[in-house]
Write a protein that holds these residues in place. Structure first.
Motif, PDB file in Angstrom:
ATOM      1  N   UNK A 162      -4.475  52.907  55.097  1.00  0.00           N
ATOM      2  CA  UNK A 162      -5.612  53.093  54.891  1.00  0.00           C
ATOM      3  C   UNK A 162      -5.966  54.444  55.208  1.00  0.00           C
ATOM      4  N   UNK A 163      -6.950  55.126  54.186  1.00  0.00           N
ATOM      5  CA  UNK A 163      -6.926  56.614  54.104  1.00  0.00           C
ATOM      6  C   UNK A 163      -8.179  56.900  55.706  1.00  0.00           C
ATOM      7  N   UNK A 164      -7.948  57.777  56.297  1.00  0.00           N
ATOM      8  CA  UNK A 164      -8.719  58.169  57.517  1.00  0.00           C
ATOM      9  C   UNK A 164      -9.039  59.638  57.293  1.00  0.00           C
ATOM     10  N   UNK A 165      -8.461  60.660  56.926  1.00  0.00           N
ATOM     11  CA  UNK A 165      -8.842  62.009  56.745  1.00  0.00           C
ATOM     12  C   UNK A 165      -8.524  62.399  55.225  1.00  0.00           C
ATOM     13  N   UNK A 166      -9.393  62.973  54.345  1.00  0.00           N
ATOM     14  CA  UNK A 166      -9.023  63.630  53.275  1.00  0.00           C
ATOM     15  C   UNK A 166      -9.818  65.151  52.918  1.00  0.00           C
ATOM     16  N   UNK A 167      -9.081  65.923  52.505  1.00  0.00           N
ATOM     17  CA  UNK A 167      -9.813  67.177  52.352  1.00  0.00           C
ATOM     18  C   UNK A 167      -8.850  67.896  51.206  1.00  0.00           C
ATOM     19  N   UNK A 168      -9.039  69.242  51.209  1.00  0.00           N
ATOM     20  CA  UNK A 168      -8.205  70.471  50.372  1.00  0.00           C
ATOM     21  C   UNK A 168      -8.129  71.507  51.123  1.00  0.00           C
ATOM     22  N   UNK A 169      -6.913  72.045  51.033  1.00  0.00           N
ATOM     23  CA  UNK A 169      -6.601  73.248  51.622  1.00  0.00           C
ATOM     24  C   UNK A 169      -7.776  74.406  51.241  1.00  0.00           C
ATOM     25  N   UNK A 170      -8.260  74.211  50.036  1.00  0.00           N
ATOM     26  CA  UNK A 170      -9.351  75.204  49.512  1.00  0.00           C
ATOM     27  C   UNK A 170     -10.713  75.147  50.287  1.00  0.00           C
ATOM     28  N   UNK A 171     -10.878  73.801  51.194  1.00  0.00           N
ATOM     29  CA  UNK A 171     -11.930  73.727  51.757  1.00  0.00           C
ATOM     30  C   UNK A 171     -11.990  74.484  53.159  1.00  0.00           C
ATOM     31  N   UNK A 172     -10.716  75.040  53.565  1.00  0.00           N
ATOM     32  CA  UNK A 172     -10.889  75.969  54.884  1.00  0.00           C
ATOM     33  C   UNK A 172     -12.218  76.751  54.659  1.00  0.00           C
ATOM     34  N   UNK A 173     -12.537  76.989  56.023  1.00  0.00           N
ATOM     35  CA  UNK A 173     -13.692  78.099  56.205  1.00  0.00           C
ATOM     36  C   UNK A 173     -12.907  79.440  56.214  1.00  0.00           C
ATOM     37  N   UNK A 174     -12.036  79.445  57.019  1.00  0.00           N
ATOM     38  CA  UNK A 174     -11.014  80.947  56.872  1.00  0.00           C
ATOM     39  C   UNK A 174      -9.679  80.458  56.186  1.00  0.00           C
ATOM     40  N   UNK A 175      -9.159  81.208  55.142  1.00  0.00           N
ATOM     41  CA  UNK A 175      -8.197  80.952  54.381  1.00  0.00           C
ATOM     42  C   UNK A 175      -6.970  81.152  55.339  1.00  0.00           C
ATOM     43  N   UNK A 176      -5.813  80.743  54.696  1.00  0.00           N
ATOM     44  CA  UNK A 176      -4.530  81.254  55.338  1.00  0.00           C
ATOM     45  C   UNK A 176      -4.200  82.502  55.711  1.00  0.00           C
ATOM     46  N   UNK A 177      -4.541  83.490  54.495  1.00  0.00           N
ATOM     47  CA  UNK A 177      -4.454  84.896  55.039  1.00  0.00           C
ATOM     48  C   UNK A 177      -5.308  85.363  56.022  1.00  0.00           C
ATOM     49  N   UNK A 178      -6.738  85.008  56.017  1.00  0.00           N
ATOM     50  CA  UNK A 178      -7.698  85.556  56.815  1.00  0.00           C
ATOM     51  C   UNK A 178      -7.217  85.073  58.145  1.00  0.00           C
ATOM     52  N   UNK A 179      -6.714  83.592  58.539  1.00  0.00           N
ATOM     53  CA  UNK A 179      -6.203  83.445  59.601  1.00  0.00           C
ATOM     54  C   UNK A 179      -5.187  83.948  60.418  1.00  0.00           C
ATOM     55  N   UNK A 180      -4.222  84.486  59.342  1.00  0.00           N
ATOM     56  CA  UNK A 180      -3.246  85.409  59.813  1.00  0.00           C
ATOM     57  C   UNK A 180      -3.665  86.554  60.064  1.00  0.00           C
ATOM     58  N   UNK A 181      -4.379  87.307  59.480  1.00  0.00           N
ATOM     59  CA  UNK A 181      -4.984  88.569  59.961  1.00  0.00           C
ATOM     60  C   UNK A 181      -5.635  88.650  61.245  1.00  0.00           C
ATOM     61  N   UNK A 182      -6.653  87.536  61.361  1.00  0.00           N
ATOM     62  CA  UNK A 182      -7.402  87.586  62.627  1.00  0.00           C
ATOM     63  C   UNK A 182      -6.391  87.208  63.637  1.00  0.00           C
ATOM     64  N   UNK A 183      -5.631  86.449  63.596  1.00  0.00           N
ATOM     65  CA  UNK A 183      -4.741  86.070  64.702  1.00  0.00           C
ATOM     66  C   UNK A 183      -3.780  87.235  64.997  1.00  0.00           C
ATOM     67  N   UNK A 184      -3.401  87.933  63.970  1.00  0.00           N
ATOM     68  CA  UNK A 184      -2.424  88.882  64.355  1.00  0.00           C
ATOM     69  C   UNK A 184      -3.030  90.145  65.095  1.00  0.00           C
ATOM     70  N   UNK A 185      -4.516  90.130  65.042  1.00  0.00           N
ATOM     71  CA  UNK A 185      -5.193  91.363  65.858  1.00  0.00           C
ATOM     72  C   UNK A 185      -5.463  90.791  67.128  1.00  0.00           C
ATOM     73  N   UNK A 186      -5.047  89.608  67.660  1.00  0.00           N
ATOM     74  CA  UNK A 186      -5.291  89.029  68.847  1.00  0.00           C
ATOM     75  C   UNK A 186      -3.818  89.095  69.566  1.00  0.00           C
ATOM     76  N   UNK A 187      -2.796  88.807  68.811  1.00  0.00           N
ATOM     77  CA  UNK A 187      -1.319  88.770  69.309  1.00  0.00           C
ATOM     78  C   UNK A 187      -0.504  89.164  68.508  1.00  0.00           C
ATOM     79  N   UNK A 188       0.575  89.735  68.476  1.00  0.00           N
ATOM     80  CA  UNK A 188       1.519  90.089  67.540  1.00  0.00           C
ATOM     81  C   UNK A 188       2.298  88.845  66.963  1.00  0.00           C
ATOM     82  N   UNK A 189       2.001  88.580  65.756  1.00  0.00           N
ATOM     83  CA  UNK A 189       2.946  87.327  65.345  1.00  0.00           C
ATOM     84  C   UNK A 189       4.503  87.840  65.121  1.00  0.00           C
TER      85      UNK A 189
END
Length: 228
Positions: A162-189
């Protein structure tokens, strides 16, 4: 090198088509879907992104059962797109982030919600609510080159069919590129890092015997059973 105790094994995630992706660190993005942020009592328009971690050996692969963890009566599921880093860097521009991605997978950020809630109330770290043994089930990874531009895709979690969670990658507040950019400003990936990118609404408790199936368009499914 002469270690004084046996070196621990390298945590690794199977890759579709063969091979293993060695895991160095696991980073997780909190509240990266607006509806989930609201169900957790927060305003997504005002909360900046934040990150927490899990140990590399928290991964659970191969469809293995997940033991119900100790010290909780409120174990929650959170299905997420996982990004595997293949090229390291610091202060990565969002426009360049795609070149640092090795691949993608389906993951579960399993959470001892009562432990996390008590830590929040007391202003303490979340580590034991998020980073416990087997708290990061993950499916096979797929090379980014096989997926092309990967900015949309249905994210789904079924529990006992039975379905519990449903969404879309496009629904992210911070996109994958933005997440990588922000995180790499805190620690070196670095190569081997995994990033769990947030979960859609619908998080809820599971119990021993429940079967969880995580599905994201284009990726191998993730399946685990909660063992008693």
């Amino acid at each position: 090198m002469d270690y004084v105790i046996p070196a621990p094994p390298v945590a690794a995630v199977p890759v579709r088509g063969g091979g293993l992706f060695p895991v160095r660190r696991i980073f997780c993005v909190g509240r990266n879907y607006a509806a989930h942020a609201r169900e957790m009592g927060h305003d997504p328009d005002r909360d900046p992104p934040f990150f927490f971690t899990k140990p590399a050996d928290a991964i659970l692969t191969g469809g293995a059962d997940m033991p119900y963890p100790p010290a909780t009566k409120d174990l929650h599921h959170e299905v997420e797109l996982v990004v595997a880093i293949g090229l390291g860097g610091a202060n990565i521009p969002a426009a360049d982030a795609a070149s640092h991605i090795w691949g993608y997978g389906v993951g579960l950020d399993m959470t001892r919600r009562d432990v996390q809630g008590e830590a929040k109330k007391l202003g303490r770290p979340w580590d034991m609510g998020k980073g416990f043994d087997h708290s990061a089930p993950i499916g096979e990874l797929v090379r980014a080159a096989e997926l092309g531009k990967y900015e949309t895709g249905h994210v789904l979690l079924n529990v006992n069919g039975s379905e519990r969670q449903s969404g879309d990658i496009a629904d992210m507040i911070w996109s994958v590129p933005e997440v990588i950019s922000i995180l790499s400003g805190l620690v070196r990936l670095e190569p081997g890092d995994l990033i769990f990118t947030g979960t859609p609404e619908g998080v809820a408790a599971v119990k021993p015997g429940d079967v969880l199936e995580g599905l994201i368009s284009g990726l191998p499914p993730l399946r685990t059973k909660i063992a008693g």
